[in-house]
Scaffold this motif. Sequence first.
Motif, mmCIF file in Angstrom:
data_model
loop_
_atom_site.group_PDB
_atom_site.id
_atom_site.type_symbol
_atom_site.label_atom_id
_atom_site.label_comp_id
_atom_site.label_asym_id
_atom_site.label_seq_id
_atom_site.Cartn_x
_atom_site.Cartn_y
_atom_site.Cartn_z
ATOM 1 N N HIS A 159 0.644 -1.243 0.062
ATOM 2 C CA HIS A 159 -0.042 -0.059 -0.158
ATOM 3 C C HIS A 159 0.939 1.052 0.165
ATOM 4 C CE1 HIS A 159 -4.052 -2.063 -0.023
ATOM 5 N NE2 HIS A 159 -3.671 -2.645 1.176
ATOM 6 N N ARG A 160 2.089 1.182 0.600
ATOM 7 C CA ARG A 160 2.967 2.244 0.743
ATOM 8 C C ARG A 160 3.447 2.596 -0.593
ATOM 9 N NH1 ARG A 160 6.796 1.532 4.879
ATOM 10 N NH2 ARG A 160 5.401 2.688 6.133
ATOM 11 N N GLU A 161 3.992 1.646 -1.518
ATOM 12 C CA GLU A 161 4.363 1.611 -2.897
ATOM 13 C C GLU A 161 3.233 2.455 -3.815
ATOM 14 O OE1 GLU A 161 7.738 -1.746 -3.717
ATOM 15 O OE2 GLU A 161 5.586 -2.353 -3.310
ATOM 16 N N ILE A 162 1.950 1.891 -3.675
ATOM 17 C CA ILE A 162 0.811 2.116 -4.348
ATOM 18 C C ILE A 162 0.702 3.556 -4.241
ATOM 19 C CG2 ILE A 162 -1.523 1.876 -4.734
ATOM 20 C CD1 ILE A 162 -1.194 -1.248 -4.039
ATOM 21 N N ALA A 163 0.394 3.865 -2.898
ATOM 22 C CA ALA A 163 0.319 5.480 -2.447
ATOM 23 C C ALA A 163 1.365 6.367 -3.273
ATOM 24 C CB ALA A 163 0.356 5.578 -1.079
ATOM 25 N N GLU A 164 2.658 6.052 -3.235
ATOM 26 C CA GLU A 164 3.638 6.854 -3.731
ATOM 27 C C GLU A 164 3.312 6.699 -5.310
ATOM 28 O OE1 GLU A 164 7.495 5.115 -2.822
ATOM 29 O OE2 GLU A 164 7.115 5.628 -0.422
#
Length: 195
Positions: A159-164
């Motif tokens: 989710h952190r990568e997707i958010a970025e």
Amino acid sequence: MTRSNLLDEQDIASSAAAGNSEAMRQIYCRYAGVLTAAVARYVVDDDAVRDVLHDALVKAFQGIAGFEYRGPGSLRAWLQRIAVNEALAWLRMRKRLDVVSLDDDGVPIDDVAAAADNDDAALDSMERLDAAQLLELMKRLPDGQRTVLNLYAVEHRSHREIAEMLGISPESSAAQLHRARQKMIGMVRSFLDIR
């Protein structure tokens, strides 16, 4: 794969980087199908899929000199990454990523995670569908939900990568995944006539 096939992937990339048009044609012939499928997971319009695929291949051939062979499958992975990035760029450019903030719907992140755990049994019914049927159902999702679902479940992004990647919060990514899963479960149940 035989040793000669493994070397062949590296050789074809090197030849394409040197400007060999036959090597570029071979790359197209080998990978166009998988790249089309990758783009079609994000972009639902067939004409747009072809346009995005074209743009991805142009970008790949322009940048193939920078490709670094890392073992079997690395050329395919590199090409797929370019294709997915081009699909995301297409969605962004058309303002199709209707990803809403978690704050907009008031769903606490803990509730999203707990609900996802309860969906596992329902998601097992998806195994009764073939890839084409699943893709058709996924195309019915809003662009933002389909994008997060693909990035999380297929591309294995956090989710952190997707958010970025999408310019949202990790909580918004989790909420979009939850919504996508709920809609997919409903569509699969309806498709399979499960109550």
